[in-house]
Design an enzyme around this catalytic site. Structure first.
Site, PDB file in Angstrom:
ATOM      1  N   ASN A   1     -53.524 -26.511  75.824  1.00 37.60           N
ATOM      2  CA  ASN A   1     -55.047 -26.465  76.630  1.00 37.60           C
ATOM      3  C   ASN A   1     -54.887 -26.765  78.225  1.00 37.60           C
ATOM      4  O   ASN A   1     -54.173 -27.264  78.549  1.00 37.60           O
ATOM      5  CB  ASN A   1     -55.228 -27.863  75.958  1.00 37.60           C
ATOM      6  CG  ASN A   1     -56.999 -28.633  76.792  1.00 37.60           C
ATOM      7  OD1 ASN A   1     -57.613 -27.725  77.351  1.00 37.60           O
ATOM      8  ND2 ASN A   1     -57.012 -29.900  76.860  1.00 37.60           N
TER       9      ASN A   1
ATOM     10  N   LYS B   1     -57.232 -26.977  80.607  1.00 38.44           N
ATOM     11  CA  LYS B   1     -58.289 -27.522  80.914  1.00 38.44           C
ATOM     12  C   LYS B   1     -58.915 -26.565  82.350  1.00 38.44           C
ATOM     13  O   LYS B   1     -58.989 -25.786  82.262  1.00 38.44           O
ATOM     14  CB  LYS B   1     -57.311 -29.220  81.674  1.00 38.44           C
ATOM     15  CG  LYS B   1     -56.834 -29.673  80.503  1.00 38.44           C
ATOM     16  CD  LYS B   1     -56.047 -30.881  80.274  1.00 38.44           C
ATOM     17  CE  LYS B   1     -55.827 -31.861  79.422  1.00 38.44           C
ATOM     18  NZ  LYS B   1     -54.959 -32.749  79.772  1.00 38.44           N
TER      19      LYS B   1
ATOM     20  N   HIS C   1     -61.844 -33.461  72.746  1.00 45.66           N
ATOM     21  CA  HIS C   1     -61.181 -33.680  73.606  1.00 45.66           C
ATOM     22  C   HIS C   1     -61.445 -35.165  74.319  1.00 45.66           C
ATOM     23  O   HIS C   1     -62.589 -35.723  74.684  1.00 45.66           O
ATOM     24  CB  HIS C   1     -60.564 -32.628  74.852  1.00 45.66           C
ATOM     25  CG  HIS C   1     -58.970 -33.228  75.362  1.00 45.66           C
ATOM     26  ND1 HIS C   1     -59.245 -34.181  76.383  1.00 45.66           N
ATOM     27  CD2 HIS C   1     -58.347 -33.008  75.067  1.00 45.66           C
ATOM     28  CE1 HIS C   1     -58.129 -33.886  76.485  1.00 45.66           C
ATOM     29  NE2 HIS C   1     -57.019 -33.366  75.740  1.00 45.66           N
TER      30      HIS C   1
ATOM     31  N   GLU D   1     -61.014 -36.382  77.589  1.00 42.53           N
ATOM     32  CA  GLU D   1     -61.830 -35.703  78.888  1.00 42.53           C
ATOM     33  C   GLU D   1     -62.790 -35.510  78.351  1.00 42.53           C
ATOM     34  O   GLU D   1     -64.157 -35.249  79.453  1.00 42.53           O
ATOM     35  CB  GLU D   1     -61.030 -35.158  79.322  1.00 42.53           C
ATOM     36  CG  GLU D   1     -59.699 -35.372  80.115  1.00 42.53           C
ATOM     37  CD  GLU D   1     -58.128 -33.839  79.790  1.00 42.53           C
ATOM     38  OE1 GLU D   1     -58.765 -33.208  79.891  1.00 42.53           O
ATOM     39  OE2 GLU D   1     -57.110 -34.349  79.945  1.00 42.53           O
TER      40      GLU D   1
ATOM     41  N   GLU E   1     -54.627 -37.252  69.821  1.00 42.75           N
ATOM     42  CA  GLU E   1     -54.211 -37.461  71.063  1.00 42.75           C
ATOM     43  C   GLU E   1     -54.438 -38.708  71.705  1.00 42.75           C
ATOM     44  O   GLU E   1     -55.800 -39.325  72.151  1.00 42.75           O
ATOM     45  CB  GLU E   1     -54.897 -36.414  72.132  1.00 42.75           C
ATOM     46  CG  GLU E   1     -54.438 -34.937  71.806  1.00 42.75           C
ATOM     47  CD  GLU E   1     -55.026 -34.222  73.019  1.00 42.75           C
ATOM     48  OE1 GLU E   1     -53.757 -33.100  73.088  1.00 42.75           O
ATOM     49  OE2 GLU E   1     -55.745 -33.927  73.836  1.00 42.75           O
TER      50      GLU E   1
ATOM     51  N   GLY F   1     -51.570 -36.638  80.026  1.00 43.47           N
ATOM     52  CA  GLY F   1     -50.578 -36.503  81.503  1.00 43.47           C
ATOM     53  C   GLY F   1     -50.293 -37.897  82.348  1.00 43.47           C
ATOM     54  O   GLY F   1     -50.045 -37.536  83.274  1.00 43.47           O
TER      55      GLY F   1
ATOM     56  N   SER G   1     -47.986 -35.667  76.846  1.00 43.71           N
ATOM     57  CA  SER G   1     -46.498 -35.459  77.950  1.00 43.71           C
ATOM     58  C   SER G   1     -45.963 -34.210  76.772  1.00 43.71           C
ATOM     59  O   SER G   1     -44.941 -35.615  76.856  1.00 43.71           O
ATOM     60  CB  SER G   1     -46.483 -36.623  77.893  1.00 43.71           C
ATOM     61  OG  SER G   1     -47.520 -37.364  79.485  1.00 43.71           O
TER      62      SER G   1
HETATM   63  P1  13P Z   1     -50.480 -33.285  78.836  1.00 42.70           P
HETATM   64  O1  13P Z   1     -49.106 -32.549  78.042  1.00 42.70           O
HETATM   65  O2  13P Z   1     -50.903 -32.258  80.336  1.00 42.70           O
HETATM   66  O3  13P Z   1     -50.356 -34.834  78.602  1.00 42.70           O
HETATM   67  O4  13P Z   1     -52.204 -32.818  78.354  1.00 42.70           O
HETATM   68  C1  13P Z   1     -51.988 -33.209  76.719  1.00 42.70           C
HETATM   69  C2  13P Z   1     -53.332 -32.743  76.742  1.00 42.70           C
HETATM   70  O5  13P Z   1     -55.079 -33.356  76.788  1.00 42.70           O
HETATM   71  C3  13P Z   1     -53.907 -31.890  75.767  1.00 42.70           C
HETATM   72  O6  13P Z   1     -54.661 -31.238  74.914  1.00 42.70           O
END
Ligand code: 13P
Length: 247
Positions: free
Chosen positions: A9, A11, A90, A92, A160, A166, A206
């Site tokens: 992803n 983002k 997601h 976010e 997640e 992150g 992560s």
């Molecule tokens: P990270 O791997 O950067 O922690 O992000 C995970 C994520 O949100 C994938 O959708």
């Protein structure tokens, strides 16, 4: 019976220069597992032109097929430019755009109508985990976000934990296993054992080359949804390799 899936992803990261990374990732693809990259929408067409056997997906879609929704993108539009998957719900999107389970469910129906595979995300916040509410939260998100009609071909679920995204913090393998086993049991109960066992469950938060092996060894982990470590082939290819090695 479930094909493993390494998903990235991106983002809100990447311009056309980053398409070279997708091209470099194709070199790690053997055909034994599925690989998916979800770049920002403006890159989907370009990504398709270099992606070889790597599937390309969107990061969100609107619940309606078209209309007066400035800035939004429909599932049919994603499919039209070659996307085969779309990430929905997601954390976010849930946080930045106040998306609720109902919204995610409506978007999932829209994705299926456009023949896209929905990658539906669930996950608890740190406060919810500390209050020992993790399984209740995940159960509620699954029930509310996944419509009737799910199959192993139209749905992937990504667990997640919000606090692991992150942050470099990763749940223990026991914690990941507990949630993945719980999700599997919920899907089997709702959709029947055959369907419930065929839906792939990804862990996200992560994931990187250094922890991929131990995460991929956890029961009911069928792959990963990777953020930061999916942006370059140097970081993502070792994760693809680790998933292949877990077969
Ligand atoms: P990270 O791997 O950067 O922690 O992000 C995970 C994520 O949100 C994938 O959708």
């Amino acid at each position: 019976m479930r094909r493993k899936l390494a998903a990235g992803n991106w983002k809100m990261n990447g311009t056309t220069a980053a398409l070279a990374e997708i091209k470099a990732m194709t070199e790690e693809v053997t055909g034994d597992i599925d690989v998916l990259i979800c770049p920002p929408s403006p890159l989907i067409t370009g990504a398709k032109s270099v992606s070889g056997d790597i599937a390309i997906g969107g990061q969100d879609c609107h619940a309606k097929p078209s209309g007066a929704h400035t800035g939004d993108i429909s599932a049919a539009m994603l499919a039209d430019v070659g996307a085969s998957h779309v990430i929905l719900g997601h954390s976010e999107r849930r946080a930045d755009h106040d998306e609720q389970d109902d919204d995610v469910r409506a978007k999932t129906i829209a994705a299926w109508e456009a023949d896209l595979i929905a990658v539906v995300c669930v996950g608890e916040t740190l406060a919810e985990r500390e209050a020992q509410n993790t399984l209740d939260i995940i159960g509620g998100q699954l029930a509310g976000s996944i419509p009737d009609g799910a199959t192993g071909l139209n749905l992937v679920v990504a667990y997640e934990p919000v606090w692991a995204i992150g942050t470099g913090k990763v749940p223990t393998t026991d914690q990941i296993g507990e949630v993945h086993d719980f999700i599997r049991a919920k899907l089997e109960r709702r959709f029947g054992a055959g369907v419930g066992r065929s839906v792939r469950l990804l862990y996200g938060g992560s994931v990187k080359a250094s922890n991929a092996d131990e995460i991929f060894a956890v029961s009911n982990v069928d792959g990963a949804l990777v953020g930061g470590a999916s942006l370059t082939a140097a970081d993502f290819n070792p994760i693809i390799k680790a998933l292949n090695a877990s077969l």
